[in-house]
Design a protein around this motif. Structure first.
Motif, PDB file in Angstrom:
ATOM      1  N   LEU A 125       0.866  -1.184   0.000  1.00 49.82           N
ATOM      2  CA  LEU A 125       0.000   0.000   0.000  1.00 49.82           C
ATOM      3  C   LEU A 125       0.899   1.230   0.000  1.00 49.82           C
ATOM      4  O   LEU A 125       1.530   1.546   1.010  1.00 49.82           O
ATOM      5  CB  LEU A 125      -0.896  -0.023   1.247  1.00 49.82           C
ATOM      6  CG  LEU A 125      -1.768   1.208   1.489  1.00 49.82           C
ATOM      7  CD1 LEU A 125      -2.816   1.359   0.391  1.00 49.82           C
ATOM      8  CD2 LEU A 125      -2.432   1.128   2.865  1.00 49.82           C
ATOM      9  N   SER A 172       1.958   5.221  -0.261  1.00 47.36           N
ATOM     10  CA  SER A 172       1.536   6.608  -0.018  1.00 47.36           C
ATOM     11  C   SER A 172       2.517   7.549  -0.691  1.00 47.36           C
ATOM     12  O   SER A 172       3.699   7.585  -0.333  1.00 47.36           O
ATOM     13  CB  SER A 172       1.483   6.897   1.488  1.00 47.36           C
ATOM     14  OG  SER A 172       0.561   6.054   2.146  1.00 47.36           O
ATOM     15  N   GLY A 229      -2.497   2.174  -4.404  1.00 46.07           N
ATOM     16  CA  GLY A 229      -2.337   3.489  -3.790  1.00 46.07           C
ATOM     17  C   GLY A 229      -3.410   4.430  -4.285  1.00 46.07           C
ATOM     18  O   GLY A 229      -3.996   4.226  -5.358  1.00 46.07           O
ATOM     19  N   GLU A 240      -4.824   9.389   4.959  1.00 48.88           N
ATOM     20  CA  GLU A 240      -4.860   8.089   5.632  1.00 48.88           C
ATOM     21  C   GLU A 240      -6.198   7.389   5.377  1.00 48.88           C
ATOM     22  O   GLU A 240      -6.241   6.181   5.079  1.00 48.88           O
ATOM     23  CB  GLU A 240      -4.626   8.260   7.132  1.00 48.88           C
ATOM     24  CG  GLU A 240      -4.542   6.941   7.866  1.00 48.88           C
ATOM     25  CD  GLU A 240      -4.392   7.101   9.370  1.00 48.88           C
ATOM     26  OE1 GLU A 240      -4.060   6.105  10.046  1.00 48.88           O
ATOM     27  OE2 GLU A 240      -4.629   8.220   9.882  1.00 48.88           O
ATOM     28  N   GLN A 276      -6.204   6.017   1.877  1.00 46.30           N
ATOM     29  CA  GLN A 276      -5.343   4.848   1.724  1.00 46.30           C
ATOM     30  C   GLN A 276      -6.031   3.585   2.241  1.00 46.30           C
ATOM     31  O   GLN A 276      -5.982   2.525   1.606  1.00 46.30           O
ATOM     32  CB  GLN A 276      -4.011   5.071   2.444  1.00 46.30           C
ATOM     33  CG  GLN A 276      -3.102   6.063   1.745  1.00 46.30           C
ATOM     34  CD  GLN A 276      -2.667   5.570   0.384  1.00 46.30           C
ATOM     35  OE1 GLN A 276      -3.347   5.797  -0.624  1.00 46.30           O
ATOM     36  NE2 GLN A 276      -1.542   4.869   0.332  1.00 46.30           N
ATOM     37  N   LEU A 292      -7.274   0.282   0.047  1.00 49.01           N
ATOM     38  CA  LEU A 292      -7.013  -1.100   0.442  1.00 49.01           C
ATOM     39  C   LEU A 292      -8.302  -1.918   0.432  1.00 49.01           C
ATOM     40  O   LEU A 292      -8.329  -3.064  -0.059  1.00 49.01           O
ATOM     41  CB  LEU A 292      -6.378  -1.101   1.839  1.00 49.01           C
ATOM     42  CG  LEU A 292      -6.036  -2.445   2.455  1.00 49.01           C
ATOM     43  CD1 LEU A 292      -5.094  -3.233   1.570  1.00 49.01           C
ATOM     44  CD2 LEU A 292      -5.419  -2.230   3.843  1.00 49.01           C
ATOM     45  N   SER A 307       2.635  -1.464   4.182  1.00 47.81           N
ATOM     46  CA  SER A 307       2.490  -0.091   3.709  1.00 47.81           C
ATOM     47  C   SER A 307       3.877   0.502   3.439  1.00 47.81           C
ATOM     48  O   SER A 307       4.843   0.204   4.149  1.00 47.81           O
ATOM     49  CB  SER A 307       1.732   0.772   4.729  1.00 47.81           C
ATOM     50  OG  SER A 307       2.458   0.899   5.930  1.00 47.81           O
ATOM     51  N   ASN A 311       2.432   7.164   5.962  1.00 48.73           N
ATOM     52  CA  ASN A 311       2.812   5.788   6.248  1.00 48.73           C
ATOM     53  C   ASN A 311       2.999   5.559   7.747  1.00 48.73           C
ATOM     54  O   ASN A 311       2.589   4.525   8.288  1.00 48.73           O
ATOM     55  CB  ASN A 311       4.110   5.469   5.501  1.00 48.73           C
ATOM     56  CG  ASN A 311       4.527   4.023   5.635  1.00 48.73           C
ATOM     57  OD1 ASN A 311       3.839   3.129   5.164  1.00 48.73           O
ATOM     58  ND2 ASN A 311       5.667   3.791   6.275  1.00 48.73           N
ATOM     59  N   VAL A 345      -0.332   5.254   9.220  1.00 50.52           N
ATOM     60  CA  VAL A 345      -0.850   3.911   8.949  1.00 50.52           C
ATOM     61  C   VAL A 345      -0.235   2.910   9.925  1.00 50.52           C
ATOM     62  O   VAL A 345      -0.919   2.022  10.450  1.00 50.52           O
ATOM     63  CB  VAL A 345      -0.573   3.519   7.486  1.00 50.52           C
ATOM     64  CG1 VAL A 345      -0.881   2.041   7.248  1.00 50.52           C
ATOM     65  CG2 VAL A 345      -1.391   4.384   6.536  1.00 50.52           C
ATOM     66  N   VAL A 396      -3.175  -3.738   8.161  1.00 53.75           N
ATOM     67  CA  VAL A 396      -1.824  -3.713   7.607  1.00 53.75           C
ATOM     68  C   VAL A 396      -0.915  -4.459   8.576  1.00 53.75           C
ATOM     69  O   VAL A 396      -1.117  -4.422   9.788  1.00 53.75           O
ATOM     70  CB  VAL A 396      -1.341  -2.251   7.417  1.00 53.75           C
ATOM     71  CG1 VAL A 396       0.083  -2.205   6.896  1.00 53.75           C
ATOM     72  CG2 VAL A 396      -2.276  -1.511   6.460  1.00 53.75           C
ATOM     73  N   SER A 399       5.384  -1.899   7.896  1.00 54.69           N
ATOM     74  CA  SER A 399       5.542  -0.646   7.153  1.00 54.69           C
ATOM     75  C   SER A 399       7.002  -0.379   6.817  1.00 54.69           C
ATOM     76  O   SER A 399       7.904  -0.684   7.608  1.00 54.69           O
ATOM     77  CB  SER A 399       5.010   0.538   7.974  1.00 54.69           C
ATOM     78  OG  SER A 399       3.625   0.406   8.227  1.00 54.69           O
TER      79      SER A 399
END
Length: 450
Positions: A60, A62, A91, A107, A110, A114, A129, A139, A142, A150, A153
């Protein structure tokens, strides 16, 4: 709202985010992928790519500050390498109806992208992410809020200190430049009327800096502003200056300022103010001597002032006495709510930063790590550094090595040595792609936090 005009540097940065740093994979290496797109409830768009041989993992992505256009990878080369390795990508654009500082919706959009992927493309076995620049801040949000949606990251050159700190240390630098080189603009640095006015202000400040560079006194004061800006002293096309080469350090800081940096950060402030609904930075009550003492560049500034025959104490007192800019409390509250990330982590996060990043200083990682530590979540965070100039200037191999370190953490439940400099370098070298320059590094304190 009319689309703001990007400065030359901003356009170059936006291009860099969307093009390969080294070059695309050859056609013989390329894998085929199915492309998907759609529109979210707030008008944001999303895109996704799923390779024919999908490994089940979904990234994912950003994207950073700039036009609100959907993107699902940090560069063309990285996209192709990830698809070749079997990763699916998704994205969003963020809300296209507001400011390019799109933290109000990013956010949320995003997570919605998803959800759209799951409904229209398939169910991933793992979600990681990835965020770049302003997207690195998204991110980190997230990673704070994404538990259950998620798994881990990866942050790239992330603006992880958040919007309030960013605006404040940039204000300190702009205020210093205006005070000494362009006093007519000293009271025009905030509450910007338009993108056009912001661009004109940036042009005036840049021209003033160019003139000031011609004298020892001007160079000393440029170094003072650069210290407040947390500005790297290693510019493109140059070798890093020696630790005690204070003249060389200032020359390279000047190169950043003269080659478009001011032309980027001043208009970007307008976008932040548009998003927050008012001025989000202040310097009333700031002790500029105290700020300098906290800067890693303090020794450089003192040496250049001494060589120029200037009284540093007088200049610092002048800055402190004249500091009377106040913020709009509602705008600050808005920015704190939408544009910070350091309250804690719910997922493992690896942040990677270049050591000489002119737009998002590497010192932001120090501020972020402190906030994560105070939240009790340091075990989830790892940070790594690449010895290179420029914002987001990573090779494909460095990005993939970071991703593999996050995967190791998810598979084993431990970071082990996966995010150490040596292991990241080894992992990148084994890919046989475009090289890597991971380095042991400890960022200094971020100057300008309030």
């Amino acid at each position: 709202m009319p689309r703001p005009r990007l400065s030359t540097l901003a356009a170059a940065c936006a291009t860099a985010l969307a093009t390969a740093l080294i070059g695309p994979a050859t056609s013989a290496q390329a894998t085929t992928a199915d492309h998907y797109s759609g529109t979210l409830s707030d008008g944001a768009t999303w895109i996704a790519d799923k390779p024919t041989r999908w490994n089940g993992s979904l990234l994912l992505f950003s994207h950073g500050f700039g036009p609100t256009t959907a993107a699902d990878a940090p560069s063309t080369a990285v996209r192709q390498a990830l698809l070749n390795a079997g990763y699916a990508l998704v994205g969003s654009s963020y809300d296209p109806n507001g400011s390019m500082w799109a933290l109000d919706s990013a956010e949320r959009d995003q997570f919605a992208a998803l959800t759209a992927f799951r409904r229209q493309v398939g169910t991933p076995t793992r979600v990681i992410s990835v965020g770049q620049s302003m997207g690195g801040l998204i991110n980190a949000q997230v990673a704070r809020d994404g538990a259950g949606r998620v798994d881990g990251s990866l942050g790239l050159c992330g603006l992880v200190a958040g919007g309030v700190d960013l605006d404040n240390y940039q204000l300190d630098a702009e205020y210093t430049l205006a005070t000494f080189f362009d006093p007519a603009d000293a009271d025009k640095l905030v509450n910007l009327d338009s993108q056009t006015d912001a661009g004109a202000l940036a042009d005036r400040l840049t021209k003033a800096v160019e003139t000031a560079q011609q004298t020892p006194a001007g160079r000393a004061r440029i170094a003072l502003a650069a210290a407040y800006l947390n500005l790297a002293d290693w510019a493109p096309g140059r070798q890093p200056p020696a630790r005690d080469d204070f003249t060389g350090q200032e020359e390279q800081q000047y190169a950043w300022l003269a080659q478009g940096l001011v032309g980027f950060i001043v208009p970007a402030r307008w976008s932040v103010e548009q998003s927050a609904g008012g001025n989000t930075s202040w310097n009333k009550g700031v002790d500029y001597a105290g700020l300098l003492r906290k800067s890693a560049h303090a020794k450089q500034v003192k040496a250049l002032y001494r060589d120029a025959g200037l009284d540093l104490r007088n200049d610092l007192n002048r800055l402190t006495r004249g500091a009377d800019i106040t913020a709009d409390p509602a705008a600050v509250a808005h920015l704190k709510r939408t544009s910070t990330a350091g309250q804690g982590l719910a997922l493992p996060l690896l942040d990677i930063h270049t050591t000489a990043d002119q737009l998002v200083p590497v010192e932001q990682e120090s501020a972020f790590a402190g906030r994560v530590r105070r939240a009790g979540d340091s075990a989830l965070l790892r940070q790594a550094y690449v010895a290179r100039q420029s914002h987001c200037n990573f090779t494909t191999a460095e990005v993939l090595a970071g991703l593999h370190a996050v995967e190791h953490r998810l598979e084993t439940g431990h970071w082990d040595n996966s995010a150490t400099t040596a292991e990241l370098q080894h992992s990148a070298d084994e890919l046989g792609l475009d090289g890597a320059a991971f380095t042991d590094y400890r960022p200094n304190r971020l100057t300008g936090t309030r």
